[in-house]
Each structure stands twice: as structure tokens, then as C-alpha cells.
Design an enzyme around this catalytic site. Structure first.
Site, PDB file in Angstrom:
ATOM      1  N   HIS A 171     -16.036 -11.621  36.112  1.00  0.00           N
ATOM      2  CA  HIS A 171     -15.749 -10.125  35.698  1.00  0.00           C
ATOM      3  C   HIS A 171     -14.881  -9.619  37.286  1.00  0.00           C
ATOM      4  CE1 HIS A 171     -15.140  -6.513  33.502  1.00  0.00           C
ATOM      5  NE2 HIS A 171     -15.528  -5.997  34.591  1.00  0.00           N
ATOM      6  N   TRP A 178     -24.036  -0.821  36.868  1.00  0.00           N
ATOM      7  CA  TRP A 178     -22.675  -0.009  36.715  1.00  0.00           C
ATOM      8  C   TRP A 178     -23.044   1.545  36.817  1.00  0.00           C
ATOM      9  CZ3 TRP A 178     -20.659   3.555  33.208  1.00  0.00           C
ATOM     10  CH2 TRP A 178     -19.196   3.806  33.268  1.00  0.00           C
ATOM     11  N   ASP A 204     -16.627 -14.066  31.995  1.00  0.00           N
ATOM     12  CA  ASP A 204     -16.458 -12.894  32.282  1.00  0.00           C
ATOM     13  C   ASP A 204     -17.295 -12.133  31.127  1.00  0.00           C
ATOM     14  OD1 ASP A 204     -15.159 -10.026  31.572  1.00  0.00           O
ATOM     15  OD2 ASP A 204     -14.502 -10.556  33.456  1.00  0.00           O
ATOM     16  N   SER A 215     -11.256  -4.310  33.272  1.00  0.00           N
ATOM     17  CA  SER A 215     -12.244  -3.547  32.893  1.00  0.00           C
ATOM     18  C   SER A 215     -11.854  -2.107  32.162  1.00  0.00           C
ATOM     19  CB  SER A 215     -13.173  -3.692  33.936  1.00  0.00           C
ATOM     20  OG  SER A 215     -14.502  -3.282  33.455  1.00  0.00           O
ATOM     21  N   TYR A 216     -12.690  -0.978  32.881  1.00  0.00           N
ATOM     22  CA  TYR A 216     -12.609   0.379  32.578  1.00  0.00           C
ATOM     23  C   TYR A 216     -11.163   0.462  32.522  1.00  0.00           C
ATOM     24  CZ  TYR A 216     -14.021   4.881  31.473  1.00  0.00           C
ATOM     25  OH  TYR A 216     -14.150   6.201  30.876  1.00  0.00           O
ATOM     26  N   TYR A 234     -12.977   4.770  39.244  1.00  0.00           N
ATOM     27  CA  TYR A 234     -13.507   4.025  40.581  1.00  0.00           C
ATOM     28  C   TYR A 234     -12.630   4.567  41.808  1.00  0.00           C
ATOM     29  CZ  TYR A 234     -15.308   1.026  36.769  1.00  0.00           C
ATOM     30  OH  TYR A 234     -16.154   0.699  35.643  1.00  0.00           O
TER      31      TYR A 234
END
Length: 575
Positions: A295, A163, A260, A115-116, A42
Site C-alpha cells: 500500500h 489509520w 496491497d 488510497s483515500y 493528509y
């Protein structure tokens, strides 16, 4: 606070020659210092994505070197077209080795992320790099198909589109089209597609989704590949950690949110680490923290409810922020400093309703008693079993007018508010059934996993069943607590089997987990419908795969609640 030096675009050369670049935050004082590594798709320059979870400047001022690195194929890093998770195992191993050899490093590395980014920490840990001593992850995937793409067989349309187009799309477009005549028109079209989310998600079939340019392998090559998979296969297993916990040698601090998108995966990580991790230290010292967050949002206001200052990641339990908690974790694990974190119970949960944190020895709670609450005649919800002659309820589900998404464990455009949201806008719909309890005479706590069992029939060869468990306040407002979905053709597992129209089937629907006290005077409400759009794709009701369908038909749905077909929710009651 000690001084901090920031080094930009420090290069890491991987085993295949690809160069990744990271920003390194280091204490001004000479080392040696342990390193904390975060790997992101990101953009490493956007600190807003990390600072609420772990502030690299604060960490560096407290004696840690922090490396924030762009993953392969993204932003400042080199590499081929980005394909989510495909390279994160080997690249994670090489990046930990690079971090361990940064100037001034003590040789000990911790990996962290949300997250990722948390996913990349799990991927690295599964390769057991020698320098890695611990990880700290928040809301991180486990099984790719189950956590990112499918739930109960339904496709997570809203999340996947949002996303892919917004989080990945702009940089992917720049890398794919930079210097070509169609770069600017393509970028403008992508922005229009992102802004036109409401219209775009109604496109049929999804396998030809225009905003993803599914015939252009240089833009979002994973989009078409993932749409083609409704069950785990060799590709998706190669992207997942779910079968690799027995390779992980280091303990994990796992942070999750009741609202989440990846709550289930965090709980799966914890369960697997307790029993399968490769070392006794990893099995015994892994910890779990569950807050009421949605999230990537660590605030006290979630959805339309305020859970109080204690719930905020800025001042958890009025003791410390998320960064401070993780620095205690990493100081213990990487430097051997006794921070007291090993003396604390291994599970910490936030109990909604009373809005307080509570320490527990483990998860799930052994004292929870699974207790059925039955759907009944007259829209009733009760712990008393139904009589033998109760009539069924029915409604018509029309995919051309689906029940809209309203709250829940969402990752979608912010016009769709994640978390607990007042449900009145959908309660009067003709395709929504409600079952409501009497007001509670005393407080009652539910903490643990929640499941719904529906005995239902449809006149279609396939359809969806959506169940929400809600709390009804004394003033009549209804807020969702947990929910779930089941696509009829996946009722028996990953092998798709169409439904016999008219046949009464049992559907076991996972509503995930919660911890909440229903206060005296409040009521419980169960909502049953057949769509939650655009969170999930619409079941066309005609037997076609949802992502391949070009047309839809209405379906007549029946919910049974007699003695032999007693539809119910199974609630984990704390005595």
C-alpha cells in the site's frame, strides 16, 4: 522543462458555503491547460504522499494545471469535524467544477490519487460532473465495510487503529482542542497511544477503546460509528462507490498491488466499470495495471523480496515512471492527443517468480483453469484427491496468545512489514498447521483469484479460520503469496449465525488474487491457523462480537481432509 508557478491556498467555495483550500501548480506559459485534481485528508503540503504516484511539478511542466486540495475538515480547509468519505460525493462534484473554472483551464478535468485520494476521485466520478473527463486511481476503496473495516467478518483492527490515530488523529486533535487547556496533554497522550500500538490493540472491549476517545464527538466521531457496524447499512453505503458505477461516465486507469490492502477493491472497480459504467467509452477504455506493490509503496523491494527494477514505479517495465504513464493517459483523455495508450492492451500484470510484466486482454484471464490442491495426511499438499480414511488434524487456538501478523496485504505500523515475509517464526507454533507439496518438476503459473475451502469443526460457538498460500524456496525459506480469513459466524453471509460446536462446516475463504510462477525445485505450502493479530481482532471464541468481548476462551479446532470432506485450495493454473 518548462517553468512552474505555485499558488498556495487557492479557495474553493462549495454549495453550502464551506471553503476548501488547495495548492495549484500551473505551467508558466499561458493556457488553456487541462486540470488534474487530487483531494486529500493528509495535508496538501506533504508532497511525499503524491510525488511517487504523480509528480505535480513534472505534470505542470508538461502542460497540466495540478490542484491538490485539502478535503473538508482537514488542514487548511474549513468544515466541521472530519468524517471519512461522508462528504466526498457532493464536495467532489463542486471541486471538479471549481477546478474547471481555474484561470487558464481548458475546461477539462481529470481526477487522480492513491488510497483515500483515489477514493475521492471515484466519489467525484460517481456524481458525473460535466467537466470530468477521466480518472486515474491507485489502490482505492470500493465498498467501505468490505475494504476498510471487515474481511470475512473479521475486523481489520491494525489498519483501523493505525489509520485513525496516526493518519487522522494529530490534525483532528489540533482542530478539536486548539486553545483549550487540555490541548497539550491530549496531544501528548495521543502520541503515547500511537507509540504504544502493541499494548493498545489488546484493549477489551474495543467499543470503549481509550485512544479514540469514543465519548468525544469532536475528535474521531467515525471510530465509534464504524465499530458498531459489521455489515453494510445506510451510512456505509452512503460512503461507498460499490453500487454507483452505473453513474460513472468517464474511463478509469486503475492501478493495484498484489500485496496491497485494497487489491480486492481495485479488481472490483475494474469488473464493475467493464459491465456497469454509464457510457461505452467508460466501459471500453477503462484499464487495469497490477504490480507487486504494497500500500502506497511503488518500489521494487516489497516485504523481504526484490522483484527487480522493472517492477518499480520509477521505471515500470524499463519504459516509464508512474507519472509519465498517467500523463499519457490524461493527455489522451483530456486533450485528445494520440499518445498510443488506447492501442495498448487494457490489462498489464506483473508475474512474480519470473519477475516480468505481461500484457493481457482482460482480467481475470479466460485461459486460467481452477485446479484443486488438496490438504492431506502427513502434512501433504497435492493435486491428488485424499483417500476415504484420512484422519483429521487438530490444534488449540487461544486468543490470549494469538498467532502474530507476519506479512500480507497490510497497512499497519512499519514494524509489521507488508508484502512477502519469511514465515519461519510462526511455522513451529502449536496453533499452526502446514501442508506442503513435493518439489515441482517444472515451472507452473498461477494467475487469477485464489480460494480455500476448509472442512472444519470447533468446540466453540464462534471462531476464526486463517489460510495462507506460500511458496517454499529450495533453501527452505517460506514466503506468503496470498491469504484470507473467515469468521465462523459469517460463513453464510452478512447475517451472523453462530456455529454449532463440534459440527463439521464448510468454510469458503477468499484469498484474493495473484500472478506467480512456482519454479522447478520450489514447493507450495498452505498454512492454517485461527488468528492473524493485530491485523485482525481476536475472535474470543465465546460467541460474543469481537469488538464487544471482554473475555476469551480457548477452542479446539479440527481440519478434515478425507474423501467426503476434502479441504483444498483452488488455484488458477495457466496451462
Amino acid at each position: 522543462m518548462a517553468g512552474v508557478i505555485v499558488e498556495k491556498n487557492v479557495e474553493a467555495k462549495l454549495r453550502d458555503g464551506t471553503v476548501l483550500r488547495g495548492d495549484v501548480y500551473r505551467p508558466a506559459e499561458d493556457g488553456p491547460h487541462p486540470v488534474l485534481l487530487m483531494r486529500t485528508p493528509y495535508n496538501k503540503d506533504v508532497l511525499a504522499l503524491t510525488i511517487l504516484h504523480l509528480d505535480p511539478i513534472k505534470a505542470a511542466s508538461n502542460g497540466f494545471i495540478v490542484a491538490v486540495q485539502d478535503v473538508r475538515g482537514r488542514w487548511a480547509s474549513d468544515g466541521d469535524t472530519f468524517f471519512l468519505y461522508r462528504n466526498e460525493f457532493d464536495d467532489g462534484y463542486d471541486s471538479v467544477d471549481w477546478a474547471a473554472n481555474l484561470p487558464g483551464c481548458s475546461g477539462a478535468v481529470g481526477a487522480f490519487g492513491v488510497s483515500y485520494m483515489g477514493g475521492t476521485a471515484w466519489h467525484a466520478a460517481a456524481t458525473a460532473p460535466p467537466a470530468l473527463k477521466a480518472i486515474s486511481t491507485c489502490t482505492s476503496p470500493n465498498d467501505f465495510i468490505v475494504n476498510h473495516v471487515r474481511r470475512g467478518g473479521a475486523f481489520l483492527l491494525g489498519t483501523f487503529v493505525q489509520w485513525s490515530l496516526l493518519s487522522i488523529g494529530p490534525n483532528a486533535m489540533m482542530r478539536a482542542k486548539a486553545g483549550s487547556p487540555d490541548f497539550l496533554p491530549s496531544l501528548v497522550q495521543l502520541i503515547d497511544d500511537i507509540d504504544g500500538f502493541e499494548d493498545r490493540v489488546r484493549h477489551m472491549p474495543l467499543t470503549e477503546f481509550p485512544p479514540a476517545r469514543v465519548d468525544d464527538d469532536t475528535f474521531l466521531p467515525f471510530f465509534k460509528e464504524i465499530l458498531a457496524r459489521d455489515v453494510p447499512d445506510e451510512l456505509t453505503r452512503s460512503m461507498s462507490v460499490s453500487d454507483k458505477h452505473d453513474r460513472i461516465e468517464v474511463p478509469a486507469l486503475i492501478m493495484a498491488g498484489w500485496y496491497d490492502l485494497l487489491l480486492a477493491s481495485d479488481l472490483e472497480h475494474y469488473a464493475s466499470m467493464k459491465t456497469e459504467a454509464a457510457t461505452e467509452e467508460a466501459r471500453a477504455k477503462t484499464k487495469l495495471v497490477i504490480a507487486p506493490w504494497s500500500h502506497g509503496m511503488f518500489l521494487n523491494v516489497v516485504g523481504e523480496l526484490d522483484f527487480g527494477i522493472r517492477s518499480s514505479g520509477l521505471l515500470m517495465d524499463l519504459k516509464e515512471d508512474l507519472t509519465a504513464m498517467q500523463l499519457r493517459w490524461f493527455s489522451q483523455r483530456l486533450s485528445g492527443i494520440d499518445t498510443g495508450i488506447d492501442d495498448e492492451p487494457r490489462v498489464k500484470i506483473f508475474v512474480q517468480g519470473i519477475n516480468r510484466w505481461r500484457d493481457e486482454d482482460d482480467w481475470p484471464l479466460s485461459r486460467a483453469v481452477d485446479t484443486p490442491w488438496f490438504l492431506g495426511a502427513g502434512d501433504a499438499l497435492s493435486p491428488a484427491a485424499p483417500g476415504p480414511d484420512e484422519e483429521h488434524d487438530s490444534y488449540v487456538y487461544d486468543p490470549s496468545d494469538p498467532c502474530p501478523t507476519l506479512g500480507g496485504n497490510l497497512l499497519m505500523p512499519r514494524t509489521y512489514v507488508p508484502g512477502p515475509v519469511e514465515q519461519s517464526p510462526i511455522l513451529g507454533r502449536s496453533d499452526v498447521l502446514t501442508y506442503t507439496s513435493e518439489p515441482f518438476s517444472a515451472d507452473l503459473e498461477f494467475t487469477g483469484h485464489v480460494k480455500a475451502v476448509l472442512y472444519a469443526a470447533t468446540d466453540a460457538p464462534d471462531t476464526d479460520w486463517v489460510v495462507k498460500l506460500c511458496v517454499v524456496y529450495e533453501d527452505g525459506r517460506t514466503f506468503n503469496v496470498v491469504d484470507g480469513i473467515m469468521r465462523g459466524s459469517y460463513r453464510n453471509g452478512p447475517e451472523r449465525t453462530l456455529v454449532d460446536p463440534g459440527a463439521v462446516e464448510r468454510y469458503d475463504i477468499d484469498l484474493w488474487a495473484t500472478s506467480i510462477v512456482i519454479r522447478a525445485g520450489q514447493r507450495l505450502r498452505v498454512v492454517v491457523t485461527s488468528s492473524d493479530f493485530p491485523r485482525y481482532d481476536r475472535n474470543p471464541n465465546n460467541g460474543e462480537l469481537g469488538v464487544e468481548a471482554t473475555a476469551t476462551v480457548p477452542a479446539r479446532q479440527r481440519i478434515f481432509h478425507d474423501a467426503e470432506r476434502a479441504s483444498h485450495v483452488l488455484l488458477p493454473v495457466i496451462p
